[in-house]
Design a protein around this motif. Sequence first.
Motif, short mmCIF file in Angstrom:
data_model
loop_
_atom_site.label_atom_id
_atom_site.label_comp_id
_atom_site.label_asym_id
_atom_site.label_seq_id
_atom_site.Cartn_x
_atom_site.Cartn_y
_atom_site.Cartn_z
N MET A 1 0.85 -1.16 0.00
CA MET A 1 0.00 0.00 0.00
C MET A 1 0.90 1.23 0.00
N LYS A 2 0.49 2.22 -0.74
CA LYS A 2 1.21 3.48 -0.77
C LYS A 2 0.62 4.41 0.28
N VAL A 3 1.49 4.93 1.16
CA VAL A 3 1.07 5.88 2.19
C VAL A 3 1.77 7.20 1.91
N TYR A 4 0.98 8.28 1.82
CA TYR A 4 1.49 9.60 1.54
C TYR A 4 1.47 10.45 2.80
N TYR A 5 2.46 11.35 2.90
CA TYR A 5 2.55 12.28 4.02
C TYR A 5 2.56 13.69 3.47
N PHE A 6 1.87 14.61 4.17
CA PHE A 6 1.76 15.98 3.70
C PHE A 6 2.14 17.00 4.77
N ALA A 7 2.48 18.19 4.29
CA ALA A 7 2.76 19.36 5.12
C ALA A 7 3.88 19.08 6.12
N VAL A 52 -8.49 8.04 3.11
CA VAL A 52 -8.38 6.80 2.36
C VAL A 52 -9.08 7.02 1.02
N ASN A 53 -8.33 6.84 -0.04
CA ASN A 53 -8.85 7.09 -1.39
C ASN A 53 -9.46 8.48 -1.51
N GLN A 54 -8.75 9.45 -0.93
CA GLN A 54 -9.06 10.87 -0.99
C GLN A 54 -10.34 11.26 -0.25
N GLU A 68 -5.24 4.02 -1.43
CA GLU A 68 -4.30 5.12 -1.30
C GLU A 68 -4.60 5.79 0.03
N VAL A 69 -3.61 5.86 0.89
CA VAL A 69 -3.80 6.41 2.23
C VAL A 69 -2.89 7.61 2.41
N ALA A 70 -3.42 8.67 3.02
CA ALA A 70 -2.64 9.87 3.27
C ALA A 70 -2.83 10.32 4.71
N PHE A 71 -1.74 10.79 5.31
CA PHE A 71 -1.79 11.36 6.65
C PHE A 71 -1.31 12.80 6.56
N TYR A 72 -1.99 13.68 7.31
CA TYR A 72 -1.62 15.08 7.28
C TYR A 72 -2.10 15.77 8.55
#
Length: 78
Positions: A1-7, A52-54, A68-72
């Motif tokens: 799984m792709k995990v994205y990080y922001f800011a 999760v998935n925007q 697609e998972v993102a943490f911010y």
Amino acid sequence: MKVYYFASLKEALKIPSEEIILSADMTVEQLRKKLVDKHGKCHFPGNILCAVNQEIANDEVVVSDSDEVAFYPPVTGG
């Protein structure tokens, strides 16, 4: 799984994203614990948001390898 990080989280971890291997479907809470174990609790305080998935996801959402998972950090206006 792709995990994205922001800011500021991306800046603190010094990576924009990473691949995480899941042994089975897990909840956002379980994924968060896995990331805390890897990177440290200081990077994942209780107010870090997850999508999760925007779409904003709470800790009970189940994620899989195809998501697609993102943490911010929370965003504030000024």
